[in-house]
Write an enzyme that holds these catalytic residues in place. Sequence first.
Site, short mmCIF file in Angstrom:
data_model
loop_
_atom_site.label_atom_id
_atom_site.label_comp_id
_atom_site.label_asym_id
_atom_site.label_seq_id
_atom_site.Cartn_x
_atom_site.Cartn_y
_atom_site.Cartn_z
N LYS A 14 0.82 -1.21 0.00
CA LYS A 14 0.00 0.00 0.00
C LYS A 14 0.86 1.27 0.00
O LYS A 14 0.63 2.17 -0.79
CB LYS A 14 -0.93 0.02 1.23
CG LYS A 14 -1.93 -1.12 1.26
CD LYS A 14 -2.91 -0.98 2.42
CE LYS A 14 -2.28 -1.11 3.79
NZ LYS A 14 -1.88 -2.48 4.16
N ARG A 89 -10.11 0.61 7.65
CA ARG A 89 -9.76 -0.78 7.96
C ARG A 89 -10.94 -1.53 8.58
O ARG A 89 -10.80 -2.71 8.89
CB ARG A 89 -8.61 -0.80 8.97
CG ARG A 89 -7.23 -0.89 8.34
CD ARG A 89 -6.24 -0.77 9.49
NE ARG A 89 -5.00 -1.49 9.27
CZ ARG A 89 -3.92 -0.96 8.69
NH1 ARG A 89 -3.93 0.27 8.25
NH2 ARG A 89 -2.83 -1.68 8.56
N ARG A 128 11.43 -6.65 5.46
CA ARG A 128 11.31 -5.25 5.86
C ARG A 128 11.76 -5.06 7.31
O ARG A 128 12.34 -4.03 7.67
CB ARG A 128 9.85 -4.78 5.70
CG ARG A 128 9.66 -3.30 5.98
CD ARG A 128 8.26 -2.84 5.63
NE ARG A 128 7.28 -3.22 6.64
CZ ARG A 128 5.98 -2.99 6.54
NH1 ARG A 128 5.49 -2.40 5.46
NH2 ARG A 128 5.14 -3.36 7.48
N ARG A 134 10.71 -2.06 12.18
CA ARG A 134 9.43 -1.73 12.80
C ARG A 134 9.09 -2.74 13.89
O ARG A 134 9.18 -3.95 13.66
CB ARG A 134 8.32 -1.73 11.73
CG ARG A 134 7.87 -0.33 11.34
CD ARG A 134 6.93 -0.38 10.20
NE ARG A 134 5.67 -1.04 10.51
CZ ARG A 134 4.63 -1.06 9.70
NH1 ARG A 134 4.70 -0.45 8.54
NH2 ARG A 134 3.53 -1.69 10.04
N ARG A 145 -1.61 -9.60 12.95
CA ARG A 145 -2.10 -8.59 12.00
C ARG A 145 -2.85 -9.25 10.85
O ARG A 145 -3.86 -8.72 10.37
CB ARG A 145 -0.94 -7.73 11.49
CG ARG A 145 -0.49 -6.71 12.53
CD ARG A 145 0.95 -6.27 12.36
NE ARG A 145 1.20 -5.63 11.08
CZ ARG A 145 2.41 -5.53 10.51
NH1 ARG A 145 3.47 -6.05 11.12
NH2 ARG A 145 2.55 -4.92 9.36
P1 ATP Z 1 1.77 -2.17 5.18
O1 ATP Z 1 1.92 -0.70 5.41
O2 ATP Z 1 3.05 -2.83 4.83
O3 ATP Z 1 0.70 -2.51 4.19
P2 ATP Z 1 0.29 -2.50 7.62
O4 ATP Z 1 -0.98 -2.31 6.87
O5 ATP Z 1 0.26 -3.51 8.69
O6 ATP Z 1 1.42 -2.85 6.59
P3 ATP Z 1 0.26 0.26 8.58
O7 ATP Z 1 -0.81 0.64 7.64
O8 ATP Z 1 1.46 1.12 8.63
O9 ATP Z 1 0.84 -1.19 8.32
O10 ATP Z 1 -0.40 0.14 10.03
C1 ATP Z 1 0.36 -0.25 11.17
C2 ATP Z 1 -0.53 -0.36 12.38
O11 ATP Z 1 -1.14 0.91 12.68
C3 ATP Z 1 -1.73 -1.32 12.24
O12 ATP Z 1 -1.39 -2.65 12.52
C4 ATP Z 1 -2.72 -0.72 13.28
O13 ATP Z 1 -2.37 -1.09 14.59
C5 ATP Z 1 -2.47 0.78 13.16
N1 ATP Z 1 -3.41 1.39 12.17
C6 ATP Z 1 -3.08 1.99 11.00
N2 ATP Z 1 -4.16 2.42 10.33
C7 ATP Z 1 -5.22 2.10 11.11
C8 ATP Z 1 -6.64 2.23 10.97
N3 ATP Z 1 -7.19 2.80 9.88
N4 ATP Z 1 -7.43 1.77 11.97
C9 ATP Z 1 -6.91 1.20 13.07
N5 ATP Z 1 -5.60 1.02 13.24
C10 ATP Z 1 -4.75 1.45 12.29
MG MG Z 2 2.10 1.08 5.14
#
Ligand code: ATP
Ligand code: MG
Length: 193
Positions: A14, A89, A128, A134, A145
């Site tokens: 993403k 999400r 990563r 991270r 996750r």
């Molecule tokens: P990637 O960025 O590689 O796709 P990812 O989706 O797990 O991985 P991030 O989008 O950076 O990573 O999110 C990291 C963490 O931040 C999530 O696991 C969650 O705990 C929190 N988070 C981020 N966005 C939201 C959201 N919209 N609602 C609730 N928690 C969130």
């Molecule tokens: Mg991300």
Amino acid sequence: MKNIIIFGAPGSGKGTYSAEIAERYGMGHISTGDVLRAEIKNETELGKIAKGYIDQGQLIPDELMIDILAKTYDAQPQGSGVIFDGFPRTIAQAEALKQMLAQRGHELGMMIELIVSEEVLMARLLRRAQIEGRADDNEETIRKRFAVYHSQTEPLSKWFAAEGIRHTFDWSICKTKEGMLEAIFQEIERQNK
Ligand code: ATP
Ligand code: MG
């Protein structure tokens, strides 16, 4: 440009694709993960709350997240379109986003879904972990996750389909980052005609 929601499992790319799209079309980019990580780094109250959830692989509660998103959106320059990376999400977040945009006379735009197998995702996230360090990129938290993604986020895919704005891109078909990007760019241009 229409707003874009980038949707997919942890590690699906993403952030990577959002950056490429933002650069090519001069769009804004909101990564909720990056917003939260910046709060943690600056040791704010919000950061302290967020860290507890992120380190456990859990989602930040909807109400808090929706509030953060609205503030971040309103701080963006308007008019060139925004890419939402990591939001929504949950169904509640999606409904709130739709409402927030409607209140401002804006639309959801288009949703881009990235499909990647769990095996590939795990390999990417572990790689990563070595580069970015991270805290939530360890095997145990990654598994959590994935589980959260399947139970709370994946059902949203159908919500977007029902809105008539879902566009799906499959890594096993495109095979390379360049192939994925080309397909995505084509669809964005078709949608903005
Ligand atoms: P990637 O960025 O590689 O796709 P990812 O989706 O797990 O991985 P991030 O989008 O950076 O990573 O999110 C990291 C963490 O931040 C999530 O696991 C969650 O705990 C929190 N988070 C981020 N966005 C939201 C959201 N919209 N609602 C609730 N928690 C969130
Ligand atoms: Mg991300």
